[in-house]
Design a protein around this motif. Structure first.
Motif, PDB file in Angstrom:
ATOM      1  N   LEU A   1      -0.559   0.281  -8.586  1.00 21.12           N
ATOM      2  CA  LEU A   1      -0.459  -0.512  -7.364  1.00 21.12           C
ATOM      3  C   LEU A   1       0.614   0.004  -6.418  1.00 21.12           C
ATOM      4  CD1 LEU A   1      -0.846  -4.164  -8.741  1.00 21.12           C
ATOM      5  CD2 LEU A   1      -2.552  -2.801  -7.510  1.00 21.12           C
ATOM      6  N   HIS A   2       1.675   0.596  -6.941  1.00 18.30           N
ATOM      7  CA  HIS A   2       2.808   1.007  -6.105  1.00 18.30           C
ATOM      8  C   HIS A   2       2.767   2.478  -5.710  1.00 18.30           C
ATOM      9  CE1 HIS A   2       3.737   1.932 -10.241  1.00 18.30           C
ATOM     10  NE2 HIS A   2       4.760   2.673  -9.886  1.00 18.30           N
ATOM     11  N   PHE A   3       1.714   3.192  -6.092  1.00 17.03           N
ATOM     12  CA  PHE A   3       1.650   4.615  -5.767  1.00 17.03           C
ATOM     13  C   PHE A   3       1.003   4.851  -4.403  1.00 17.03           C
ATOM     14  CE2 PHE A   3       1.832   5.532 -10.493  1.00 17.03           C
ATOM     15  CZ  PHE A   3       3.070   6.157 -10.428  1.00 17.03           C
ATOM     16  N   VAL A   4       1.533   5.837  -3.688  1.00 17.84           N
ATOM     17  CA  VAL A   4       0.968   6.240  -2.392  1.00 17.84           C
ATOM     18  C   VAL A   4       0.705   7.737  -2.409  1.00 17.84           C
ATOM     19  CG1 VAL A   4       2.088   4.371  -1.126  1.00 17.84           C
ATOM     20  CG2 VAL A   4       3.250   6.573  -1.359  1.00 17.84           C
ATOM     21  N   GLN A   5      -0.156   8.155  -1.503  1.00 13.16           N
ATOM     22  CA  GLN A   5      -0.524   9.563  -1.446  1.00 13.16           C
ATOM     23  C   GLN A   5      -0.836   9.969  -0.010  1.00 13.16           C
ATOM     24  OE1 GLN A   5      -4.047   9.708  -3.889  1.00 13.16           O
ATOM     25  NE2 GLN A   5      -5.283   8.527  -2.449  1.00 13.16           N
ATOM     26  N   ASN A   6      -0.808  11.267   0.211  1.00 14.18           N
ATOM     27  CA  ASN A   6      -1.269  11.841   1.472  1.00 14.18           C
ATOM     28  C   ASN A   6      -2.630  12.454   1.157  1.00 14.18           C
ATOM     29  OD1 ASN A   6      -0.187  14.539   3.634  1.00 14.18           O
ATOM     30  ND2 ASN A   6      -1.458  12.796   4.072  1.00 14.18           N
ATOM     31  N   GLY A   7      -3.643  11.601   1.062  1.00 10.71           N
ATOM     32  CA  GLY A   7      -4.914  11.988   0.468  1.00 10.71           C
ATOM     33  C   GLY A   7      -5.889  12.643   1.405  1.00 10.71           C
ATOM     34  N   GLU A   8      -7.119  12.750   0.926  1.00  8.59           N
ATOM     35  CA  GLU A   8      -8.156  13.477   1.653  1.00  8.59           C
ATOM     36  C   GLU A   8      -8.587  12.777   2.928  1.00  8.59           C
ATOM     37  OE1 GLU A   8     -12.300  12.156  -0.354  1.00  8.59           O
ATOM     38  OE2 GLU A   8     -10.997  13.333  -1.634  1.00  8.59           O
ATOM     39  N   THR A   9      -8.219  11.514   3.093  1.00  7.86           N
ATOM     40  CA  THR A   9      -8.583  10.816   4.321  1.00  7.86           C
ATOM     41  C   THR A   9      -7.486  10.938   5.381  1.00  7.86           C
ATOM     42  OG1 THR A   9      -7.646   8.702   3.592  1.00  7.86           O
ATOM     43  CG2 THR A   9      -9.934   9.144   3.020  1.00  7.86           C
ATOM     44  N   TYR A  10      -6.541  11.854   5.167  1.00  8.56           N
ATOM     45  CA  TYR A  10      -5.433  12.008   6.128  1.00  8.56           C
ATOM     46  C   TYR A  10      -5.936  12.205   7.543  1.00  8.56           C
ATOM     47  CZ  TYR A  10      -1.891  14.176   8.940  1.00  8.56           C
ATOM     48  OH  TYR A  10      -1.058  14.456   9.976  1.00  8.56           O
ATOM     49  N   TRP A  11      -6.894  13.075   7.711  1.00 11.24           N
ATOM     50  CA  TRP A  11      -7.267  13.519   9.050  1.00 11.24           C
ATOM     51  C   TRP A  11      -8.474  12.773   9.620  1.00 11.24           C
ATOM     52  CZ3 TRP A  11     -12.072  15.914   8.489  1.00 11.24           C
ATOM     53  CH2 TRP A  11     -12.394  16.330   7.185  1.00 11.24           C
ATOM     54  N   TRP A  12      -8.914  11.724   8.925  1.00 10.10           N
ATOM     55  CA  TRP A  12      -9.995  10.902   9.480  1.00 10.10           C
ATOM     56  C   TRP A  12      -9.898   9.503   8.858  1.00 10.10           C
ATOM     57  CZ3 TRP A  12     -14.434   9.049   6.714  1.00 10.10           C
ATOM     58  CH2 TRP A  12     -14.468   9.426   5.358  1.00 10.10           C
ATOM     59  N   SER A  13     -10.912   8.706   9.050  1.00 13.89           N
ATOM     60  CA  SER A  13     -11.009   7.356   8.476  1.00 13.89           C
ATOM     61  C   SER A  13      -9.818   6.476   8.830  1.00 13.89           C
ATOM     62  CB  SER A  13     -11.169   7.417   6.952  1.00 13.89           C
ATOM     63  OG  SER A  13     -11.634   6.182   6.453  1.00 13.89           O
ATOM     64  N   PHE A  14      -9.648   6.226  10.127  1.00 16.75           N
ATOM     65  CA  PHE A  14      -8.636   5.290  10.594  1.00 16.75           C
ATOM     66  C   PHE A  14      -9.282   3.914  10.769  1.00 16.75           C
ATOM     67  CE2 PHE A  14      -6.781   9.325  11.423  1.00 16.75           C
ATOM     68  CZ  PHE A  14      -5.407   9.140  11.444  1.00 16.75           C
ATOM     69  N   VAL A  15      -9.808   3.363   9.664  1.00 22.15           N
ATOM     70  CA  VAL A  15     -10.512   2.088   9.748  1.00 22.15           C
ATOM     71  C   VAL A  15      -9.567   0.902   9.765  1.00 22.15           C
ATOM     72  CG1 VAL A  15     -12.632   2.956   8.705  1.00 22.15           C
ATOM     73  CG2 VAL A  15     -10.834   2.037   7.242  1.00 22.15           C
ATOM     74  N   SER A  16      -8.377   1.091   9.187  1.00 21.91           N
ATOM     75  CA  SER A  16      -7.365   0.035   9.206  1.00 21.91           C
ATOM     76  C   SER A  16      -6.023   0.648   8.851  1.00 21.91           C
ATOM     77  CB  SER A  16      -7.709  -1.075   8.217  1.00 21.91           C
ATOM     78  OG  SER A  16      -6.723  -2.087   8.254  1.00 21.91           O
ATOM     79  N   TYR A  17      -5.004   0.368   9.672  1.00 18.17           N
ATOM     80  CA  TYR A  17      -3.704   1.008   9.472  1.00 18.17           C
ATOM     81  C   TYR A  17      -2.630   0.277  10.258  1.00 18.17           C
ATOM     82  CZ  TYR A  17      -5.127   2.976  13.981  1.00 18.17           C
ATOM     83  OH  TYR A  17      -5.564   3.127  15.279  1.00 18.17           O
TER      84      TYR A  17
END
Length: 284
Positions: free
Chosen positions: A114-130
């Protein structure tokens, strides 16, 4: 600071503004504001103008964008704001944080991460909610506004071009946008990040954005591009707190929905999110 939930309803012949306004007005949502477009803006201009309205006109310090085809967990907004605060305190190059990700773990596997974050494959697209703050927006808007005025606004407003208005790459300006992006990469390139700890990425974004094989003409990808140009990154929680439900629309259908594997992503709820404030990079 006054907080409100703003709804930006696109217009045009196929719009269902009256139906959507009735749903919104009958809801229990407090401090709601509805902005209706008199004609079809399309996804690109509608989302750019929504951020312009909230930051440039309303002067909000930070915003949360939630598109209309996702559902979120009960503690979604609190978790997203906590993630944004943690990221800004610990890194100098965080531009956008999100709690949506391609997560195919089962419920128990998710609980461990639950507490892990990443700079994943959706970095450069998929801005559906932020979540995005005003400082970062000021760094992004020059290129986004140029993209809007030089290309998006050149697409005719007629009904025949409603798909192109949501995805400019389908229009005649697509090749011009790609040429412009390559010119920006060649003549400017990404800015150096600010001093301080940086959240690193192993993704070769220069190759992605420079490649003609990628459709750099959509609003999502353009936002990812200007983030990169401004020296920022987007991070996401490994465990998704949101899930796509939109199978039908201007730029998606059931076939694409399944191809992107959205049908295999589940949304689980965790009470730990009600108090979660500390995150960490997922071990490589």
């Amino acid at each position: 600071m006054y907080a409100a939930l703003l709804f930006f309803l696109d217009g045009g012949p196929g719009a269902k503004q009256e139906e959507n306004m009735m749903i919104i007005n009958n809801s229990k949502i407090k401090n709601k504001e509805i902005i209706t477009r008199k004609r079809n803006y399309g996804c690109a201009k509608n989302l750019i103008d929504a951020r312009r309205f909230m930051f440039d006109w309303c002067k909000y310090e930070k915003i949360i964008v939630i598109e209309d085809d996702i559902i979120v967990s009960p503690h979604y907004i609190r978790t997203l704001l906590a993630l944004h605060q943690w990221a800004k305190q610990n890194y100098s190059n965080i531009g956008v944080v999100q709690c949506w990700s391609y997560c195919f773990l089962n419920s128990e596997e998710k609980r461990k991460k639950l507490h892990f974050v990443q700079n994943g494959e959706t970095y450069w697209w998929s801005f559906v909610s932020y979540c995005l703050d005003q400082e970062v927006w000021h760094a992004l808007r020059p290129i986004l506004y140029e993209y809007e005025t030089r290309f998006v606004d050149k697409i005719p407003w007629t009904e025949d071009f409603f798909k192109e208005r949501s995805k400019p790459g389908l229009s005649s300006v697509g090749p011009d946008i790609r040429a412009w992006v390559k010119h920006l990469i060649d003549t400017q390139g990404p800015k150096r990040v600010k001093e301080g700890p940086c959240f690193k990425t192993n993704i070769d974004l220069r190759a992605i954005f420079a490649s003609i094989n990628y459709d750099i003409t959509s609003q999502d990808l353009m936002t990812g591009f200007v983030l990169w140009m401004a020296g920022y990154v987007k991070i996401e929680t490994v465990v998704n707190r949101a899930r796509h439900i939109g199978k039908y629309g201007i730029t998606v259908d059931e076939k694409l929905f399944k191809l992107l594997q959205h049908d295999k992503i589940t949304l689980d709820y965790y009470e730990e999110d009600a108090t979660l404030t500390d995150f960490r990079e997922i071990p490589q």
